[in-house]
Design a protein around this motif. Sequence first.
Motif, PDB file in Angstrom:
ATOM      1  N   GLY A  45     -17.159 -27.150 -33.841  1.00 47.02           N
ATOM      2  CA  GLY A  45     -16.463 -27.238 -35.122  1.00 47.02           C
ATOM      3  C   GLY A  45     -15.889 -28.613 -35.405  1.00 47.02           C
ATOM      4  O   GLY A  45     -16.431 -29.644 -35.000  1.00 47.02           O
ATOM      5  N   SER A  46     -14.740 -28.625 -36.069  1.00 42.37           N
ATOM      6  CA  SER A  46     -14.112 -29.879 -36.499  1.00 42.37           C
ATOM      7  C   SER A  46     -13.449 -30.580 -35.312  1.00 42.37           C
ATOM      8  O   SER A  46     -13.373 -30.054 -34.213  1.00 42.37           O
ATOM      9  N   ASP A  47     -12.954 -31.787 -35.592  1.00 39.64           N
ATOM     10  CA  ASP A  47     -12.302 -32.562 -34.530  1.00 39.64           C
ATOM     11  C   ASP A  47     -11.028 -31.891 -34.039  1.00 39.64           C
ATOM     12  O   ASP A  47     -10.690 -31.977 -32.860  1.00 39.64           O
ATOM     13  N   LYS A  48     -10.288 -31.216 -34.927  1.00 39.66           N
ATOM     14  CA  LYS A  48      -9.078 -30.503 -34.499  1.00 39.66           C
ATOM     15  C   LYS A  48      -9.435 -29.342 -33.575  1.00 39.66           C
ATOM     16  O   LYS A  48      -8.777 -29.112 -32.556  1.00 39.66           O
TER      17      LYS A  48
END
Length: 193
Positions: free
Chosen positions: A106-109
């Motif tokens: 998924g996203s960087d977070k």
Amino acid sequence: MSRAQISALVFGVGGFGALVAATASNEWKVTTRASSVITATWVYQGLWMNCAGNALGSFHCRPHFTIFKVEGYIQACRGLMIAAVSLGFFGSIFALFGMKCTKVGGSDKAKAKIACLAGIVFILSGLCSMTGCSLYANKITTEFFDPLYVEQKMGYAYNGATSVMSSRTKYPGAGGDLKTTNPSKQFDKNAYV
């Protein structure tokens, strides 16, 4: 940042591999009796089996077939090491998904959270393995320095050129004398030769 993550992954997976090798090893406790180079014998004890070998190259192993005859500290070490291996496996998977250079996660977070979770799981794995190894080492050193525990120090008696295991010396309790018993036929004079 990517180099640090890749090196952390390599070290984590390498530590997991070393943990698996240590868990499967039969050399947790090694006892030796050597009156000469030719008659040297070794007894290797691990979490899963006991092995004996001599200087002539003969090497025999006997697995622990049941968990009920295994001492409590060995069962505790087995459980801790299996938990450490399981946690290390999942930590490796989480670390692989949490790296910035992978497309999964998924996203960087989300990847940062997965990488943080991988670090926590690796720390728990290390604590489990350190506790298991420390428990086993504590038992060995306690037995070694106990003046009433004779089996560790007297190990296996040598009694002739072909005899490796001729008698066992045990201290039956705090109020008795040393007692030498003849082992069963399973451990006759040619048991490990």
